[in-house]
Design a protein around this motif. Structure first.
Motif, PDB file in Angstrom:
ATOM      1  N   GLU A 981      -1.800   9.137 -11.060  1.00 61.22           N
ATOM      2  CA  GLU A 981      -2.382  10.400 -11.512  1.00 61.22           C
ATOM      3  C   GLU A 981      -2.748  11.311 -10.348  1.00 61.22           C
ATOM      4  OE1 GLU A 981      -5.671   9.381 -13.967  1.00 61.22           O
ATOM      5  OE2 GLU A 981      -4.476   8.280 -15.424  1.00 61.22           O
ATOM      6  N   CYS A 982      -2.745  10.767  -9.138  1.00 54.32           N
ATOM      7  CA  CYS A 982      -3.048  11.580  -7.958  1.00 54.32           C
ATOM      8  C   CYS A 982      -1.839  12.460  -7.620  1.00 54.32           C
ATOM      9  CB  CYS A 982      -3.370  10.673  -6.766  1.00 54.32           C
ATOM     10  SG  CYS A 982      -4.787   9.590  -7.051  1.00 54.32           S
ATOM     11  N   SER A 983      -2.083  13.480  -6.828  1.00 49.33           N
ATOM     12  CA  SER A 983      -1.006  14.336  -6.346  1.00 49.33           C
ATOM     13  C   SER A 983      -0.105  13.537  -5.398  1.00 49.33           C
ATOM     14  CB  SER A 983      -1.605  15.549  -5.621  1.00 49.33           C
ATOM     15  OG  SER A 983      -0.612  16.258  -4.920  1.00 49.33           O
ATOM     16  N   HIS A 984       1.239  13.700  -5.529  1.00 49.55           N
ATOM     17  CA  HIS A 984       2.184  13.035  -4.622  1.00 49.55           C
ATOM     18  C   HIS A 984       3.519  13.762  -4.689  1.00 49.55           C
ATOM     19  CE1 HIS A 984       4.070  11.118  -8.126  1.00 49.55           C
ATOM     20  NE2 HIS A 984       2.837  10.833  -8.541  1.00 49.55           N
ATOM     21  N   ASN A 985       4.470  13.373  -3.880  1.00 51.46           N
ATOM     22  CA  ASN A 985       5.755  14.075  -3.765  1.00 51.46           C
ATOM     23  C   ASN A 985       6.673  13.840  -4.963  1.00 51.46           C
ATOM     24  OD1 ASN A 985       5.032  15.136  -1.343  1.00 51.46           O
ATOM     25  ND2 ASN A 985       6.325  13.781  -0.095  1.00 51.46           N
ATOM     26  N   GLY A 986       6.377  12.815  -5.760  1.00 49.75           N
ATOM     27  CA  GLY A 986       7.286  12.413  -6.829  1.00 49.75           C
ATOM     28  C   GLY A 986       7.739  10.982  -6.597  1.00 49.75           C
ATOM     29  N   ILE A 987       7.959  10.264  -7.695  1.00 49.20           N
ATOM     30  CA  ILE A 987       8.370   8.861  -7.576  1.00 49.20           C
ATOM     31  C   ILE A 987       9.665   8.771  -6.786  1.00 49.20           C
ATOM     32  CG2 ILE A 987       9.063   6.774  -8.828  1.00 49.20           C
ATOM     33  CD1 ILE A 987       6.183   7.353  -9.284  1.00 49.20           C
ATOM     34  N   GLY A 988       9.614   8.010  -5.696  1.00 51.97           N
ATOM     35  CA  GLY A 988      10.810   7.777  -4.885  1.00 51.97           C
ATOM     36  C   GLY A 988      11.086   8.830  -3.841  1.00 51.97           C
ATOM     37  N   MET A 989      10.303   9.914  -3.788  1.00 47.00           N
ATOM     38  CA  MET A 989      10.513  10.988  -2.818  1.00 47.00           C
ATOM     39  C   MET A 989       9.627  10.734  -1.599  1.00 47.00           C
ATOM     40  SD  MET A 989      12.710  12.612  -4.562  1.00 47.00           S
ATOM     41  CE  MET A 989      12.920  14.050  -3.511  1.00 47.00           C
ATOM     42  N   HIS A 990      10.262  10.510  -0.442  1.00 45.59           N
ATOM     43  CA  HIS A 990       9.486  10.195   0.767  1.00 45.59           C
ATOM     44  C   HIS A 990      10.339  10.437   2.002  1.00 45.59           C
ATOM     45  CE1 HIS A 990      11.650   6.471   1.868  1.00 45.59           C
ATOM     46  NE2 HIS A 990      11.869   6.394   0.554  1.00 45.59           N
ATOM     47  N   ASN A 991       9.703  10.421   3.155  1.00 45.51           N
ATOM     48  CA  ASN A 991      10.402  10.507   4.449  1.00 45.51           C
ATOM     49  C   ASN A 991       9.878   9.406   5.377  1.00 45.51           C
ATOM     50  OD1 ASN A 991       7.866  11.457   4.938  1.00 45.51           O
ATOM     51  ND2 ASN A 991       8.490  13.310   6.040  1.00 45.51           N
ATOM     52  N   CYS A 992       9.702   8.194   4.838  1.00 42.88           N
ATOM     53  CA  CYS A 992       9.001   7.093   5.532  1.00 42.88           C
ATOM     54  C   CYS A 992       9.893   5.872   5.670  1.00 42.88           C
ATOM     55  CB  CYS A 992       7.743   6.700   4.761  1.00 42.88           C
ATOM     56  SG  CYS A 992       6.640   8.079   4.366  1.00 42.88           S
ATOM     57  N   ASN A 993       9.410   4.931   6.453  1.00 42.90           N
ATOM     58  CA  ASN A 993       9.979   3.575   6.471  1.00 42.90           C
ATOM     59  C   ASN A 993       8.848   2.583   6.235  1.00 42.90           C
ATOM     60  OD1 ASN A 993       8.720   2.800   9.056  1.00 42.90           O
ATOM     61  ND2 ASN A 993      10.199   4.231   9.976  1.00 42.90           N
ATOM     62  N   HIS A 994       9.222   1.304   6.095  1.00 47.21           N
ATOM     63  CA  HIS A 994       8.207   0.321   5.723  1.00 47.21           C
ATOM     64  C   HIS A 994       7.206   0.020   6.833  1.00 47.21           C
ATOM     65  CE1 HIS A 994       9.392  -0.616   1.672  1.00 47.21           C
ATOM     66  NE2 HIS A 994      10.657  -0.756   2.018  1.00 47.21           N
ATOM     67  N   GLY A 995       7.461   0.532   8.012  1.00 52.73           N
ATOM     68  CA  GLY A 995       6.443   0.424   9.051  1.00 52.73           C
ATOM     69  C   GLY A 995       5.246   1.307   8.779  1.00 52.73           C
ATOM     70  N   GLU A 996       5.345   2.173   7.757  1.00 49.26           N
ATOM     71  CA  GLU A 996       4.251   3.072   7.391  1.00 49.26           C
ATOM     72  C   GLU A 996       3.619   2.669   6.060  1.00 49.26           C
ATOM     73  OE1 GLU A 996       5.416   7.390   8.241  1.00 49.26           O
ATOM     74  OE2 GLU A 996       7.358   6.366   8.260  1.00 49.26           O
ATOM     75  N   ASP A 997       3.837   1.462   5.617  1.00 49.41           N
ATOM     76  CA  ASP A 997       3.286   1.036   4.328  1.00 49.41           C
ATOM     77  C   ASP A 997       1.761   1.065   4.344  1.00 49.41           C
ATOM     78  OD1 ASP A 997       5.737   0.689   3.153  1.00 49.41           O
ATOM     79  OD2 ASP A 997       5.822  -1.478   3.465  1.00 49.41           O
ATOM     80  N   ALA A 998       1.173   1.625   3.290  1.00 49.02           N
ATOM     81  CA  ALA A 998      -0.276   1.758   3.169  1.00 49.02           C
ATOM     82  C   ALA A 998      -0.900   0.504   2.564  1.00 49.02           C
ATOM     83  CB  ALA A 998      -0.607   2.970   2.297  1.00 49.02           C
ATOM     84  N   GLY A 999      -2.171   0.302   2.906  1.00 52.71           N
ATOM     85  CA  GLY A 999      -2.902  -0.828   2.352  1.00 52.71           C
ATOM     86  C   GLY A 999      -4.355  -0.472   2.116  1.00 52.71           C
ATOM     87  N   VAL A1000      -5.107  -1.399   1.551  1.00 54.71           N
ATOM     88  CA  VAL A1000      -6.535  -1.183   1.309  1.00 54.71           C
ATOM     89  C   VAL A1000      -7.300  -2.480   1.560  1.00 54.71           C
ATOM     90  CG1 VAL A1000      -6.150   0.604  -0.458  1.00 54.71           C
ATOM     91  CG2 VAL A1000      -6.416  -1.787  -1.146  1.00 54.71           C
ATOM     92  N   VAL A1001      -8.591  -2.310   1.886  1.00 51.82           N
ATOM     93  CA  VAL A1001      -9.574  -3.395   1.845  1.00 51.82           C
ATOM     94  C   VAL A1001     -10.658  -2.924   0.892  1.00 51.82           C
ATOM     95  CG1 VAL A1001     -11.211  -4.818   3.116  1.00 51.82           C
ATOM     96  CG2 VAL A1001      -9.075  -4.096   4.210  1.00 51.82           C
ATOM     97  N   CYS A1002     -10.817  -3.646  -0.232  1.00 50.04           N
ATOM     98  CA  CYS A1002     -11.761  -3.226  -1.265  1.00 50.04           C
ATOM     99  C   CYS A1002     -13.136  -3.813  -1.007  1.00 50.04           C
ATOM    100  CB  CYS A1002     -11.254  -3.643  -2.651  1.00 50.04           C
ATOM    101  SG  CYS A1002      -9.711  -2.814  -3.133  1.00 50.04           S
ATOM    102  N   ASN A1003     -14.143  -3.096  -1.478  1.00 50.51           N
ATOM    103  CA  ASN A1003     -15.541  -3.449  -1.232  1.00 50.51           C
ATOM    104  C   ASN A1003     -16.120  -4.322  -2.341  1.00 50.51           C
ATOM    105  OD1 ASN A1003     -16.921  -2.770   1.050  1.00 50.51           O
ATOM    106  ND2 ASN A1003     -17.084  -0.601   0.501  1.00 50.51           N
ATOM    107  N   GLY A1004     -17.206  -4.994  -1.986  1.00 52.57           N
ATOM    108  CA  GLY A1004     -18.091  -5.576  -2.989  1.00 52.57           C
ATOM    109  C   GLY A1004     -17.747  -6.985  -3.365  1.00 52.57           C
ATOM    110  N   VAL A1005     -16.549  -7.222  -3.775  1.00 57.48           N
ATOM    111  CA  VAL A1005     -16.209  -8.544  -4.285  1.00 57.48           C
ATOM    112  C   VAL A1005     -14.816  -8.895  -3.852  1.00 57.48           C
ATOM    113  CG1 VAL A1005     -17.685  -8.394  -6.330  1.00 57.48           C
ATOM    114  CG2 VAL A1005     -15.365  -7.554  -6.445  1.00 57.48           C
ATOM    115  N   ALA A1006     -14.525 -10.172  -3.892  1.00 56.10           N
ATOM    116  CA  ALA A1006     -13.153 -10.639  -3.736  1.00 56.10           C
ATOM    117  C   ALA A1006     -12.659 -11.001  -5.114  1.00 56.10           C
ATOM    118  CB  ALA A1006     -13.093 -11.860  -2.818  1.00 56.10           C
ATOM    119  N   ALA A1007     -11.794 -10.183  -5.652  1.00 60.60           N
ATOM    120  CA  ALA A1007     -11.215 -10.413  -6.981  1.00 60.60           C
ATOM    121  C   ALA A1007     -12.300 -10.589  -8.026  1.00 60.60           C
ATOM    122  CB  ALA A1007     -10.283 -11.613  -6.963  1.00 60.60           C
TER     123      ALA A1007
END
Length: 1526
Positions: A981-1007
């Protein structure tokens, strides 16, 4: 009485002679045991030796006289009893003997063995007594054992009785009894006669009285012989039994008592006139077990009470019975209740006694028992089986004169084996084996040249060469394989059915009260089958008839036989046959190859009733070999060697005169002489050489459609190098694996580096090849690569969601046989939806939506109907269903699902962190880190159920992904519910490689889990986050296993120290989310454990944990669990280690600390990605033998000069291998530890352990757990013993064991494993599609009666044979009358069953039919043909389906008429024929089913055309025929 040896040879029973000397008395026990069913009778003759202990002698006794005062004289010298010669024997000598024994004067001096000849040495000769000597040895004589006599000259005496029944001092007497050795006890003290009170009177007191009167002992205490008169002199007697006189015992004082004469005590003493104390066993299934019964003084039989009854008492009883010892003591009338007196109670032996009467006990007058407490024993039999891996098979050994010996195999046959098996309680013999099949024995060879007729009760009753007479060595020791006393009845296959046990010549059932999986495991093991899958109740396999033998069975699961488990007494139950228990066991592989140089060749051996046996080569040919090879998973056979080409096997020989057509599914399905029926020796053992097979697998992927590509060639798995690796190559691999297409070809060991050979390099596929090995490549094994270049693939999943508003929902479509189709919603539920969602990679909840909720799939086939998933299947096609294309639906019933959130975290060290992956367009892809920030990460974390985001990671911190990059330039406001639902370029539209893959560390609990109310982060009340709210866990059934799962989920990898209950950390508020949690221990999250749907708790029952906080390590960022960045936990925070001076010694300590056997590499420069948080250690310098990384030299915690680009990592070795097997999937288990390979001992080794080994080696399952060095004895160290796996561990080192290198084994106990890599036919038809239905039951083919036979029944048969559906269900033996058994009648299938035996019917073998009513089928020829190798649906290589397998058609004589028939069969028109060299659709693989096809052009099916026998051809796949249709 006959001599022992003559008794054995004439009367055929065992005799054991045991002599005991104890105190002043000697006891001779002669044990006569008839080895037959029924009671064992033991005769124990108690002979008096001395009169008064104060005067008598323990060196003289009388034998075989008519009373205790006369008999043959025997004296004790040099440690043994012997006789006296009658030379010079006279009355003076006799007087010395009588006086020494405490009797009166000698009446006669007997000579010439008047009382029978004795045995043993002749101790004295030429006696010259004066008559005044106190001992016979004081007389003049020739010297001990100096004589010139034989036993025909043995001397004897007759003495006169002493006054007053043996009391010359008139201090004790027996009054008012029926004979001189029974009566009321009266004692004279201080010149006055008086009685004795019975307070505290017991058997020990009675023994003192009787012995003081000259009798050898007491048979009863507390016998009433009337009230006396006068004084009561003694009360509260407390004798030990060793006193010489009654007044020597502890008592209240002479004349001190609180008794009346109604309490006067009496005794019965033992005399020679009391002829026998008899002992026997009653109520057992064999002659070595039963209720213990005794008979005192020739009276009635009675029992022994179980108070105090244990193994020591059972040992004594069994030795009394002549057996070597005891196996078990039984209580509570285990062998049924006896009747009559209870003679003994509170028996207490030390185990060394020769008789129970030498133990302490309470007699029948003082016992407080009922017959429900009757004691029993299971004695070690006089015959046993040794060297086998199960109780029903082994080397035959007999017990004789205190030692075990063997039997020679000369003339050893099934009649001899039958005697042994019946003697051991089995219902017959399966095979007689020789040549020390179960290993050579030791000791004497007792019997040879046996010639049993089969009716004898024991081997000694058979003609034989004489005890100990033989011309053999232990290499000829005989053995047997007995039928087990349990069977499965009325199941659809041999590995399932109602459990029946054999007892006293009859079969009976088992009640399902308390019936469990542990009980089922014992049954399956006893039958030689795989592990138990299910313990069935309520007569699932139909009610039995006759006896119900067992009830309330309670096995631990480790017993060898069902009868060893606890249960009510045999035949005692409160059940009906509607409660008959059953089991479903895992089927065992039924064929193997032995003796070959590789897994493709060897001697053929088949598995039957738990034992492997060979196949005779009579009539053995290539058709037979082809069936054997296909059954083993190979494509076909190269040759069928005979004459024991691969060496001679061992008994039994199971099959002979095998005559396969080549189309059968199993060797047992072929015609043969009958199981075990043959006229062969092992010099005729048959063998095969199979054509090699090509297999592919994916390893290391997150889901089943991705991973490192591994190929099986030349008997080994290996990898493919990524040189030139592209999408066309990946497409061929994916199609070969059964997926619709390829999404990505991944290079650079993206799924981790493999091990073993690199088998292919420079692969260059066109894209239409049917298998990867058919593509152009550098040659098998030729490469210039290392495992860092291992190729991988991402395949398009075989299931997709269509028509949904989000990528996690939609109409379910599945891919099969080259086409997409929908699923009908009949029976559609959440279990089915769960399988779909898991197959697509979703990890949360699943919702099933029926009635075309996401639109109708117009134009598509409906491929599946009546889905019935359990929820744990790997793919939808593994669930039960009607069969591909079989349905009664329209597209308005298309099924749909809504899966959990379409986002996941990958490659994190815990569930709350990782690379972000999104599901869209049917596959998972990554998110580019352009513009990626904490607000975006927060949306992801909340979407996954976490409270917030701690960090938004970039630059592939959690490793580079594979496949598509789905989102780029994501820009969230923070209020979105989903990332898409966030703003983005469109599914599959990018100028990246997998060296730029995004990640997260979530707060509060582990699972979604946290701890509240504790004093630190490691303890507290457990709370779960669900539906946006925190709630607690109820403590019902809360235990350490549940706590360990919670702690591991929280990141405490060492597990739990305590599981707390009763709201120890305070009562929570709000929801109680979980109750009755029952974790197995291997779950990743607490919510994955079984639990109740609701709860019945309050917050005063909130559960908590205390997690282990000792120093912890973990590996992060690696492709597998044994490699990664090293992180250490300190003060509740994870941190890294700097790589300054980091080397293999440091890595070794880390690997050892983590439980691995070795380190393979020490990685520097953040080789597994950069960590976050503190750097705890720097300049680590380990020797390599430390037990903890903190014990190595380092700068100090937190002291470093590093950045996270210097984070250290390790690669640890998961070191395990199989050796000595015939294929890579079986062998002796060897592990690597302390720098060397070593074996594993088989103590406690079972299928759970084997499962862990096989999983660790990459195999999907375990078939068998082998013991006793089944794959040969290893060498070197034995590294593991007492291994006890739960079965869920990742490696063997995680299982409980006795410690590395700690064991009590030899290499003859080396453990091994075998890992895993249609009993119906049509006869008499015009093609494989039609014929008379025949099924295989217990090794025999039989027909089906046509009563009630219809199209639904035929539908099941056709599907079971691999065809799509049935056209017709013919009756009245349309395809000819069969022969033999009619197995089924009144079959009533619904049409949805997977096999005919699963349909309702009258019971196997129950019918009212003749073969004129044999049923048949005509199966649809619409299925069974396809075009392969082409992208077009109208052209390709012709392949046909037969016997469950696709195969090709040879192009010999192939023309346009043949092609027209093939196209018509496909539902197409036209038909242009292409021969193998004339088309580009590639060479097929597997079988070539048809050759020389000659169609007229009008036939409905290729099967209807003229052709040779199915599978008969002279072609290769370069000649595969093709067609082009309209």
């Amino acid at each position: 009485m006959c001599h022992i040896s003559s008794c054995r040879s004439i009367q055929n029973f065992w005799v054991s002679k045991l002599i005991q000397q104890e105190g002043r008395a000697s006891v001779e026990m002669q044990t006569l045991v008839k080895p037959r069913w029924g009671a064992l009778l033991v005769v124990i003759a108690w002979l008096a030796v001395g009169v008064k202990v104060a005067r008598g002698s323990s060196n003289v006794r009388l034998r075989d006289g008519g009373s205790i005062y006369e008999g043959r004289v025997e004296v004790y010298a040099n440690g043994q009893w012997g006789t006296v010669c009658d030379d010079l024997w006279d009355l003076n000598d006799a007087n010395v003997i009588c006086r020494e024994l405490g009797f009166g004067a000698a009446l006669t001096a007997a000579s010439h063995a008047q009382y029978g000849p004795g045995q043993g040495p002749i101790q004295l000769d030429d006696l010259g007594c004066t008559g005044q000597e106190s001992s016979i040895f004081d007389c003049s004589h020739a010297g001990v054992q100096q004589h010139n006599c034989g036993h025909s000259e043995d001397a004897g005496v007759q003495c006169s009785e002493p006054a007053n029944g043996g009391d010359t001092d008139d201090n004790v007497r027996l009054v008012n009894g029926p004979n001189s050795h029974s009566g009321r006890v009266e004692i004279r003290l201080n010149g006055v006669w008086g009685t004795v009170c019975d307070d505290m009177w017991d058997m020990q007191d009675a023994v003192v009285v009787c012995r003081s009167l000259g009798y050898p002992g007491a048979s009863s205490a507390l016998v009433r012989y009337g009230a006396g008169t006068g004084a009561i002199l003694l009360d509260d007697l407390r004798c030990t039994g060793q006193e010489q006189r009654l007044e020597d015992c502890q008592h209240n004082g002479v004349g001190t008592h609180n008794c009346g004469h109604y309490e006067d005590v009496g005794v019965d003493c033992l005399t020679q006139a009391d002829p026998v104390v008899q002992v026997r066993l009653q109520g057992g299934t064999t002659d070595n077990e039963g209720r213990l019964e005794i008979n005192l003084n020739g009276g009635t039989w009675g029992t022994v009470c179980d108070d105090g009854w244990g193994m020591e008492e059972a040992q004594v009883a069994c030795r009394m019975l002549g057996f070597p010892g005891a196996i078990a003591a039984r209580w509570a009338a285990f062998f049924g209740q006896g009747s009559g007196d209870i003679y003994l109670d509170d028996v207490q032996c030390d185990g060394s006694e020769q008789s129970l009467l030498k133990c302490t006990y309470v007699d029948r007058y003082s016992q407080n028992c009922q017959h429900s407490e009757d004691a029993g024993v299971v004695c070690q039999p006089l015959i046993r089986l040794a060297g086998g891996d199960r109780p029903n098979l082994g080397r035959v050994e007999l017990y004789h004169e205190g030692a075990w010996g063997t039997v020679c195999d000369d003339q050893w046959d099934i009649n001899d084996a039958g005697i042994v098996c019946r003697q051991l309680g089995y219902y017959g013999a399966k095979a007689s084996v020789g040549s020390a099949r179960f290993g050579p024995g030791s000791g004497d060879i007792l019997l040879d040249q046996l010639g049993c007729l089969g009716w004898e009760s024991d081997l000694f009753g058979c003609p034989h060469g004489g005890l100990g007479n033989h011309d053999c060595h232990h290499g000829e020791d005989a053995g047997v394989i007995c039928n087990v006393n349990v069977r499965l009845v009325d199941g659809a296959s041999s590995n399932e059915g109602r459990v029946e046990v054999y007892f006293h010549g009859e079969w009976g059932t088992v009640c399902d009260d308390g019936w469990s999986l542990d009980n089922a495991r014992v049954v399956c093991r006893e039958l030689g089958l795989g592990d138990a899958q299910e313990a069935t109740q309520n007569a699932r396999f139909g009610p039995g008839t006759g006896h119900i033998y067992l009830d309330d069975v309670g096995c631990s699961g480790n017993e060898d036989t069902l009868i060893e488990c606890s249960h009510l007494a045999i035949g005692i139950h409160n059940c009906m046959h509607s409660e008959d228990a059953g089991v479903i066991c895992q089927a065992q592989d039924s064929i193997r190859l032995s003796g070959g140089d590789n897994n493709r060749e060897g001697r053929v051996e088949v598995f039957y009733n738990g034992v492997w046996g060979t196949v005779c080569d009579d009539s053995w040919d290539l058709n037979d070999a082809t069936v054997a090879c296909r059954q083993l998973g190979f494509t076909s056979a190269q040759s069928a060697p005979t004459g024991a080409h691969f060496g001679q096997g061992v008994d039994p020989v199971y099959l002979d005169d095998v005559q396969c057509t080549g189309s059968e599914a199993t060797l047992m399905s072929c015609e043969h002489s009958g199981i075990g029926q043959h006229n062969c020796g092992h010099g005729e053992d048959a063998g095969v050489v199979c054509n090699s097979q090509v297999g592919l697998r994916l390893v290391g992927g997150i889901s089943r459609n991705e991973g490192r590509l591994e190929i099986f060639l030349n008997g080994a798995w290996g990898t493919v190098c990524d040189d030139s690796w592209g999408l066309q190559d990946a497409r061929v691999a994916c199609l070969q694996l059964g997926f619709p297409n390829a999404l990505a070809a991944t290079p650079g060991a993206s799924y981790g580096s493999g091990t073993g050979p690199i088998l292919l390099d420079d692969v260059a596929c066109v894209g239409h090849e049917t298998d990867l090995s058919s593509c152009q490549h550098a040659g098998i094994g030729s490469h210039n690569c290392n495992h860092d270049e291992d190729a991988g693939v991402v395949c398009l999943p075989s299931v997709r969601l269509v028509g949904g508003s989000n990528s996690n929902e939609g109409r379910v479509e599945v891919f099969s046989e080259g086409t997409w189709g929908t699923v009908c919603d009949d029976g559609w539920d959440d279990d089915d939806a769960t399988v779909i969602c898991r197959e697509l990679g979703f990890q949360a909840t699943a919702e099933a939506l029926p009635q075309a909720a996401f639109g109708q799939g117009h134009g598509l086939d409906i491929l599946l109907d009546e889905l019935a998933c359990l929820g744990d299947e790997e793919t939808l096609l593994m669930c039960q269903h009607n069969g591909l294309g079989n349905h009664n639906c329209g597209h308005s019933e298309d099924a749909g699902v809504r899966c959990g959130v379409a986002v996941r975290l990958v490659e994190g060290s815990m569930p709350s962190e990782g690379r972000v992956e999104l599901f869209a367009n049917g596959y998972w892809g990554t998110v580019c880190d352009d513009g990626w920030g904490l607000v975006d990460a927060g949306v992801v974390c909340r979407q996954l159920g976490f409270s917030s985001a701690q960090e938004a990671t970039m630059s592939a911190r959690f490793g580079a992904g594979t496949g598509e990059i789905l989102l780029d330039d994501v820009s969230c406001s923070g209020g979105e519910e989903r990332l898409t639902e966030c703003s983005h370029n469109g599914i599959g539209m990018h100028n990246c490689n997998h060296g730029e893959d995004a990640g997260v560390v979530c707060n509060g609990v582990a699972a979604n889990i946290r701890l509240v109310g504790g004093s630190g982060p490691y303890e507290g009340r457990v709370e779960i986050f669900h539906s946006g709210r925190w709630g607690t866990v109820c403590d019902d059934n809360w235990d350490m296993v549940d706590a360990a799962v919670a702690c591991r989920q929280l990141g405490f990898t060492e597990g739990a120290e305590q599981a707390t209950t009763g709201a120890q950390f305070g009562a929570g508020t709000g929801d109680i989310w979980l109750d009755d949690v029952g974790c197995s221990g291997d779950e990743a999250m607490l919510t994955s454990c079984p639990r109740a749907q609701t709860h019945n708790c309050g917050h005063h029952e909130d559960a908590g944990v205390v997690c282990s906080t000792r120093a912890q390590l973990r590996l992060v960022g690696g492709p597998t669990f044994n490699q990664g960045r090293v992180e250490i936990l300190h003060d509740g925070v994870w941190g890294t280690i700097c790589d300054d001076e980091w080397d293999i010694n440091d890595a070794q300590v880390v690997c050892h600390q983590l439980g691995f056997f070795e380190a393979s590499a020490a990685h520097q420069h953040a080789g597994y990605g950069q960590g976050t948080g503190p750097i705890f250690l720097d300049n680590v310098q380990c020797r390599g033998d430390e037990t903890d990384i903190m014990l190595c030299q380092h700068n100090g915690i937190g002291l470093n000069n590093c950045g996270h680009s210097e984070d250290a990592g390790v690669s640890c070795v998961v070191a395990i291998r199989l050796q000595g097997g015939n294929s890579p999937s079986e062998g002796r288990v060897e592990v690597f530890g302390r720098g060397e390979w070593g074996t594993v001992c088989d103590d406690h080794w079972d299928l759970q352990d084997a499962r862990v080994v096989c999983r660790q080696l990459g195999y999907p399952a375990a078939q068998s757990a082998w013991s006793s060095a089944h794959f040969g004895a290893g060498t070197g160290r034995i590294l593991l013993d007492e291994v006890q796996c739960e079965g869920s561990e990742d490696s063997l080192g995680e299982c409980l064991h006795s410690g590395l290198g700690t064991h009590n084994c030899g290499h003859n106990e080396d453990a091994g494993v075998t890992c895993s890599v249609n009993a119906i036919r049509l006869v008499g038809g015009t093609s494989p599609l039609n014929g008379r239905v025949e099924i295989l039951v217990n090794g025999q083919w039989g027909t089906v009666c046509d009563d009630g036979w219809g199209i639904s029944d035929a539908q099941v048969v056709c599907r079971e044979l691999g065809y799509q559906n049935a056209l017709e269900a013919p009756t009245n033996a349309r395809f000819g009358a069969g022969t033999g058994s009619i197995f089924l009648d009144d079959v009533g299938c619904t049409g949805r069953e997977t096999e005919l035996l699963s349909c309702p019917h009258r019971g196997v073998g129950t019918h009212n039919c003749g073969h004129s009513e044999d049923a048949g089928v005509v199966c649809s020829n619409g299925a069974g043909i396809r075009l392969a190798g082409s992208r077009s649906a109208t052209e390709g290589r012709v392949e046909i389906f037969h016997n469950g397998e696709w195969g090709t058609v040879c192009d010999d004589s192939w023309d346009d008429d043949d092609a027209a028939v093939a196209c018509r069969q496909l539902g197409l028109t036209g038909g242009v024929a292409y021969q193998g060299y004339g088309h580009s659709w590639g060479a097929g693989s597997g079988s070539i089913w048809l050759d020389d096809v000659a169609c007229s052009g009008s036939e409905a099916s290729l099967w209807d055309c003229t052709h040779p026998a199915v599978g008969g051809h002279n072609c290769g796949h370069s000649e595969d025929a093709g067609v082009s249709c309209m």
